[in-house]
Design a protein around this motif. Structure first.
Motif, PDB file in Angstrom:
ATOM      1  N   ARG A   1       0.785  -1.333  -0.088  1.00  0.00           N
ATOM      2  CA  ARG A   1       0.207   0.180   0.076  1.00  0.00           C
ATOM      3  C   ARG A   1       0.769   1.035   0.051  1.00  0.00           C
ATOM      4  NH1 ARG A   1      -2.851  -2.962   4.070  1.00  0.00           N
ATOM      5  NH2 ARG A   1      -2.084  -1.812   5.453  1.00  0.00           N
ATOM      6  N   GLN A   2       2.046   1.262   0.698  1.00  0.00           N
ATOM      7  CA  GLN A   2       2.705   2.486   1.016  1.00  0.00           C
ATOM      8  C   GLN A   2       3.328   2.656  -0.400  1.00  0.00           C
ATOM      9  OE1 GLN A   2       2.748   4.570   3.577  1.00  0.00           O
ATOM     10  NE2 GLN A   2       1.389   3.192   4.374  1.00  0.00           N
ATOM     11  N   SER A   3       3.979   1.589  -0.999  1.00  0.00           N
ATOM     12  CA  SER A   3       4.831   1.706  -2.472  1.00  0.00           C
ATOM     13  C   SER A   3       3.795   2.149  -3.773  1.00  0.00           C
ATOM     14  CB  SER A   3       5.525   0.456  -2.690  1.00  0.00           C
ATOM     15  OG  SER A   3       4.635  -0.533  -2.663  1.00  0.00           O
ATOM     16  N   ALA A   4       2.432   1.807  -3.556  1.00  0.00           N
ATOM     17  CA  ALA A   4       1.541   1.941  -4.555  1.00  0.00           C
ATOM     18  C   ALA A   4       1.349   3.372  -4.294  1.00  0.00           C
ATOM     19  CB  ALA A   4       0.603   1.147  -4.218  1.00  0.00           C
ATOM     20  N   SER A   5       0.964   3.835  -3.184  1.00  0.00           N
ATOM     21  CA  SER A   5       0.609   5.360  -3.182  1.00  0.00           C
ATOM     22  C   SER A   5       1.782   6.147  -3.313  1.00  0.00           C
ATOM     23  CB  SER A   5       0.480   5.569  -1.614  1.00  0.00           C
ATOM     24  OG  SER A   5      -0.746   4.910  -1.045  1.00  0.00           O
ATOM     25  N   TYR A   6       3.172   5.732  -3.097  1.00  0.00           N
ATOM     26  CA  TYR A   6       4.223   6.679  -3.596  1.00  0.00           C
ATOM     27  C   TYR A   6       4.454   6.617  -5.251  1.00  0.00           C
ATOM     28  CZ  TYR A   6       9.256   8.096  -4.318  1.00  0.00           C
ATOM     29  OH  TYR A   6      10.207   8.699  -4.795  1.00  0.00           O
ATOM     30  N   ILE A   7       4.202   5.342  -5.694  1.00  0.00           N
ATOM     31  CA  ILE A   7       4.402   5.277  -7.223  1.00  0.00           C
ATOM     32  C   ILE A   7       3.335   6.080  -7.828  1.00  0.00           C
ATOM     33  CG2 ILE A   7       4.222   3.726  -9.137  1.00  0.00           C
ATOM     34  CD1 ILE A   7       5.590   1.656  -7.079  1.00  0.00           C
ATOM     35  N   LYS A   8       2.053   5.967  -7.381  1.00  0.00           N
ATOM     36  CA  LYS A   8       0.872   6.818  -8.079  1.00  0.00           C
ATOM     37  C   LYS A   8       1.171   8.190  -7.900  1.00  0.00           C
ATOM     38  CE  LYS A   8      -2.378   2.802  -7.932  1.00  0.00           C
ATOM     39  NZ  LYS A   8      -3.623   2.222  -7.577  1.00  0.00           N
ATOM     40  N   ALA A   9       1.699   8.490  -6.813  1.00  0.00           N
ATOM     41  CA  ALA A   9       1.973  10.203  -6.810  1.00  0.00           C
ATOM     42  C   ALA A   9       2.959  10.616  -7.720  1.00  0.00           C
ATOM     43  CB  ALA A   9       2.211  10.293  -5.230  1.00  0.00           C
ATOM     44  N   GLN A  10       3.512   9.863  -8.199  1.00  0.00           N
ATOM     45  CA  GLN A  10       4.759  10.290  -9.246  1.00  0.00           C
ATOM     46  C   GLN A  10       4.119  10.786 -10.755  1.00  0.00           C
ATOM     47  OE1 GLN A  10       7.824  10.721  -7.716  1.00  0.00           O
ATOM     48  NE2 GLN A  10       6.665   9.812  -6.130  1.00  0.00           N
ATOM     49  N   GLU A  11       3.518  11.987 -10.786  1.00  0.00           N
ATOM     50  CA  GLU A  11       2.747  12.330 -11.777  1.00  0.00           C
ATOM     51  C   GLU A  11       3.694  12.266 -13.244  1.00  0.00           C
ATOM     52  OE1 GLU A  11       0.823  15.911 -10.948  1.00  0.00           O
ATOM     53  OE2 GLU A  11      -0.540  14.981  -9.532  1.00  0.00           O
ATOM     54  N   GLU A  12       5.055  12.594 -13.000  1.00  0.00           N
ATOM     55  CA  GLU A  12       5.843  12.837 -14.271  1.00  0.00           C
ATOM     56  C   GLU A  12       5.891  11.461 -14.800  1.00  0.00           C
ATOM     57  OE1 GLU A  12       8.709  11.760 -10.770  1.00  0.00           O
ATOM     58  OE2 GLU A  12       6.807  13.099 -11.114  1.00  0.00           O
ATOM     59  N   LEU A  13       5.410  10.319 -14.371  1.00  0.00           N
ATOM     60  CA  LEU A  13       5.460   9.081 -14.995  1.00  0.00           C
ATOM     61  C   LEU A  13       4.289   8.689 -15.764  1.00  0.00           C
ATOM     62  CD1 LEU A  13       6.995   6.750 -12.280  1.00  0.00           C
ATOM     63  CD2 LEU A  13       8.222   7.662 -14.235  1.00  0.00           C
ATOM     64  N   ARG A  14       4.148   8.014 -16.859  1.00  0.00           N
ATOM     65  CA  ARG A  14       2.923   7.716 -17.665  1.00  0.00           C
ATOM     66  C   ARG A  14       2.161   6.767 -16.641  1.00  0.00           C
ATOM     67  NH1 ARG A  14       2.891   4.558 -21.599  1.00  0.00           N
ATOM     68  NH2 ARG A  14       5.109   3.488 -21.203  1.00  0.00           N
ATOM     69  N   PRO A  15       0.661   7.110 -16.561  1.00  0.00           N
ATOM     70  CA  PRO A  15      -0.124   6.033 -16.109  1.00  0.00           C
ATOM     71  C   PRO A  15       0.249   4.545 -16.508  1.00  0.00           C
ATOM     72  CG  PRO A  15      -1.478   7.799 -17.123  1.00  0.00           C
ATOM     73  CD  PRO A  15       0.004   7.829 -17.721  1.00  0.00           C
ATOM     74  N   ALA A  16       0.326   4.067 -17.506  1.00  0.00           N
ATOM     75  CA  ALA A  16       0.945   2.940 -17.690  1.00  0.00           C
ATOM     76  C   ALA A  16       2.067   2.284 -17.199  1.00  0.00           C
ATOM     77  CB  ALA A  16       1.124   2.417 -19.211  1.00  0.00           C
ATOM     78  N   THR A  17       3.155   3.355 -17.063  1.00  0.00           N
ATOM     79  CA  THR A  17       4.363   3.085 -16.093  1.00  0.00           C
ATOM     80  C   THR A  17       4.018   2.846 -14.557  1.00  0.00           C
ATOM     81  OG1 THR A  17       5.360   4.100 -17.893  1.00  0.00           O
ATOM     82  CG2 THR A  17       6.535   3.669 -15.912  1.00  0.00           C
ATOM     83  N   ARG A  18       3.076   3.745 -14.123  1.00  0.00           N
ATOM     84  CA  ARG A  18       2.767   3.769 -12.869  1.00  0.00           C
ATOM     85  C   ARG A  18       2.426   2.572 -12.351  1.00  0.00           C
ATOM     86  NH1 ARG A  18       1.590   9.170 -13.188  1.00  0.00           N
ATOM     87  NH2 ARG A  18      -0.745   8.907 -13.475  1.00  0.00           N
ATOM     88  N   GLU A  19       1.131   1.819 -13.358  1.00  0.00           N
ATOM     89  CA  GLU A  19       0.762   0.796 -13.006  1.00  0.00           C
ATOM     90  C   GLU A  19       1.440  -0.459 -13.127  1.00  0.00           C
ATOM     91  OE1 GLU A  19      -2.662   0.092 -12.309  1.00  0.00           O
ATOM     92  OE2 GLU A  19      -3.177   2.194 -12.254  1.00  0.00           O
ATOM     93  N   LEU A  20       2.400  -0.546 -14.061  1.00  0.00           N
ATOM     94  CA  LEU A  20       3.439  -1.698 -14.198  1.00  0.00           C
ATOM     95  C   LEU A  20       4.317  -1.719 -13.018  1.00  0.00           C
ATOM     96  CD1 LEU A  20       4.584  -3.819 -15.965  1.00  0.00           C
ATOM     97  CD2 LEU A  20       6.170  -2.202 -17.056  1.00  0.00           C
ATOM     98  N   ALA A  21       4.728  -0.366 -12.587  1.00  0.00           N
ATOM     99  CA  ALA A  21       5.566  -0.343 -11.537  1.00  0.00           C
ATOM    100  C   ALA A  21       4.933  -0.762 -10.048  1.00  0.00           C
ATOM    101  CB  ALA A  21       6.075   1.026 -11.263  1.00  0.00           C
ATOM    102  N   VAL A  22       3.428  -0.531 -10.208  1.00  0.00           N
ATOM    103  CA  VAL A  22       2.757  -0.985  -8.902  1.00  0.00           C
ATOM    104  C   VAL A  22       2.888  -2.503  -8.890  1.00  0.00           C
ATOM    105  CG1 VAL A  22       0.468  -1.047  -7.578  1.00  0.00           C
ATOM    106  CG2 VAL A  22       1.662   1.003  -8.566  1.00  0.00           C
ATOM    107  N   LYS A  23       2.539  -3.397  -9.946  1.00  0.00           N
ATOM    108  CA  LYS A  23       2.354  -4.574 -10.097  1.00  0.00           C
ATOM    109  C   LYS A  23       3.730  -5.339  -9.881  1.00  0.00           C
ATOM    110  CE  LYS A  23      -1.919  -4.363 -11.037  1.00  0.00           C
ATOM    111  NZ  LYS A  23      -3.006  -5.012 -10.143  1.00  0.00           N
ATOM    112  N   ALA A  24       4.645  -4.609 -10.419  1.00  0.00           N
ATOM    113  CA  ALA A  24       6.263  -5.038 -10.333  1.00  0.00           C
ATOM    114  C   ALA A  24       6.571  -5.377  -8.599  1.00  0.00           C
ATOM    115  CB  ALA A  24       7.154  -4.635 -10.826  1.00  0.00           C
ATOM    116  N   VAL A  25       6.158  -4.118  -8.074  1.00  0.00           N
ATOM    117  CA  VAL A  25       6.617  -4.071  -6.779  1.00  0.00           C
ATOM    118  C   VAL A  25       5.599  -5.136  -5.832  1.00  0.00           C
ATOM    119  CG1 VAL A  25       6.619  -2.710  -4.568  1.00  0.00           C
ATOM    120  CG2 VAL A  25       7.372  -1.671  -6.821  1.00  0.00           C
TER     121      VAL A  25
END
Length: 436
Positions: A197-221
């Motif tokens: 939950r903490q990592s997902a909140s942090y990654i989704k707050a990085q607006e400079e990343l594309r939405p697809a990149t954020r979703e992929l990073a969340v799943k990978a973590v």
């Protein structure tokens, strides 16, 4: 039954031994001196805590309520109730060393030291643990273990549980391993869920990343966290990791035989997230007729929301193996056209200017990349057929109703210019004379 009798006899022996120790302490002047040292340790700990607690509270109370440092300081504030028992434990540990060096005995102080550990565990459960999952775990696991440690029974109980074997076919494990696995698994997967939950909140707050990149990073973590928790749990339970390799081989066979579609959807989901050509917020239409806005992308499927609020779950591989029309690449403009007809009695040279002016006046119609364009499409049986093309920033998906407003503008403009919109005419010729 013999095992139960042995355990009952052992419990009886523990009780008799505890009684003998208590009587020895009551009759021993050396034990009385140790009780006195314990009392002194408690008094000194209370006085020191009374002086340190207000200063520690002022120091740890965060001036700002936002930020990681403020969160750490608030967590440290919750640990202050542990100050008294831990301070008393430290003083008692020093007293035990002195007593054993001077008199060769320190059992009473050692018992008191264990009591302070129990009091610290009790304060930790009551004051520090606020999570609805961890608090019962502390109450029903940590406190009983601390109580057995105080009574000196923890080693015997642990040995008894270790010797009790459960056999399921060829699989054998001790009761202690089972209990340890349940407790460790609960803590590890709670910790994994919290970390995710903490990592997902942090990654989704990085607006400079594309939405697809954020979703992929969340799943990978998420996969990394729970994979590491699973492997660590196997190690804690003493399971040979070579068994995991066998399990992985069996799982591979299962995927090859019966889970091909699930595996295909999972891989397709990763491809969609990596490429980013289709992402959350896009309005898409598939070959199968499904269309809507992508509101969620999971490892198995994408969820489309239609303009009337319905959700359509589309497997990921449909986006890879079929043709997909993406109407909105992050809010780009889209072109639509509205057909209409006029009478053959109309001066058709006037029509384009009238219609383009009327449609251009609508607030949602764009001038770039092109303004409204009225085209002559053909000559029908009863009318001259036109169509007006226009660009809008959005999707005419039923909520915006762009076409409806354009049709109203065309109707009103033609009526104001005195141009008739015809309806079909038919000429019926009767042969053979009058009908009787």
């Amino acid at each position: 039954m013999s095992g139960t009798g042995d355990f009952a006899a052992k419990v009886t022996g523990w009780i008799e031994q505890a009684g003998e120790i208590a009587m020895g302490w009551l009759l021993s002047p050396a034990a009385w001196s140790q009780f006195g040292l314990l009392a002194v340790a408690v008094i000194v700990a209370r006085l020191a805590t009374a002086r340190l607690l207000p200063a520690a509270t002022r120091f740890l109370d965060p001036a700002s309520k936002i930020g990681h440092i403020a969160s750490l300081r608030r967590f440290a504030l919750r640990l202050l109730p542990l100050l008294l028992p831990l301070f008393a434990y430290g003083l008692t540990a020093v007293g035990e060393e002195v007593t054993r060096a001077a008199f060769g005995s320190g059992d009473v102080i050692a018992f008191g030291k264990r009591v302070f550990i129990f009091l610290a565990a009790r304060a930790f459960v009551r004051e520090v643990l606020t999570d609805s999952f961890l608090r019962p775990l502390g109450r029903y696991v940590l406190l009983p273990v601390a109580g057995l440690y105080v009574l000196g029974l923890l080693d015997d109980i642990t040995l008894r549980l270790e010797e009790t074997i459960i056999a399921l076919g060829n699989i054998r494990f001790s009761v202690l391993a089972l209990i340890r696995g349940v407790i460790a698994g609960s803590v590890l997967f709670w910790l994994g869920s919290w970390s995710n939950r903490q990592s997902a909140s942090y990654i989704k707050a990085q607006e400079e990343l594309r939405p697809a990149t954020r979703e992929l990073a969340v799943k990978a973590v998420e996969v990394m966290i729970f994979g590491a928790a699973f492997l660590l749990l196997l190690s804690i339970m003493g399971i040979d990791l070579t068994a995991v390799a066998v399990l992985g081989g069996a799982l591979g066979v299962g995927i090859g035989l019966g889970l091909q579609q699930i595996a295909a959807n999972f891989v397709s989901g990763i491809i969609l997230l990596v490429e980013g050509q289709t992402t959350v917020g896009d309005y898409v239409e598939l070959d199968g007729g499904e269309k809507g806005t992508i509101v969620k992308m999971t490892a198995r499927a994408c969820v489309l929301e239609t303009f009337d609020g319905k959700w359509i779950v589309v497997p990921n591989d449909h986006f890879i193996t079929t043709r997909v029309v993406n109407y909105s690449d992050q809010g780009s403009a889209n072109r639509y056209d509205v057909p209409f007809s006029v009478s053959y009695d109309t001066d058709i040279n006037r029509v384009p200017e009238i219609i383009e002016t009327a449609v251009a006046a609508l607030p949602f119609v764009l001038k770039q990349p092109d303004g409204p364009d009225c085209e002559l499409r053909g000559f029908g049986e009863s009318s001259v057929d036109f169509a007006v093309e226009y660009w809008v920033s959005g999707i005419d998906d039923g909520k915006n109703k762009y076409a409806s407003q354009v049709n109203f503008a065309i109707w009103n403009a033609l009526k104001a210019a005195g141009i008739e919109m015809p309806y079909p005419h038919r000429v019926v010729e009767l042969k053979g004379g009058a009908v009787a």
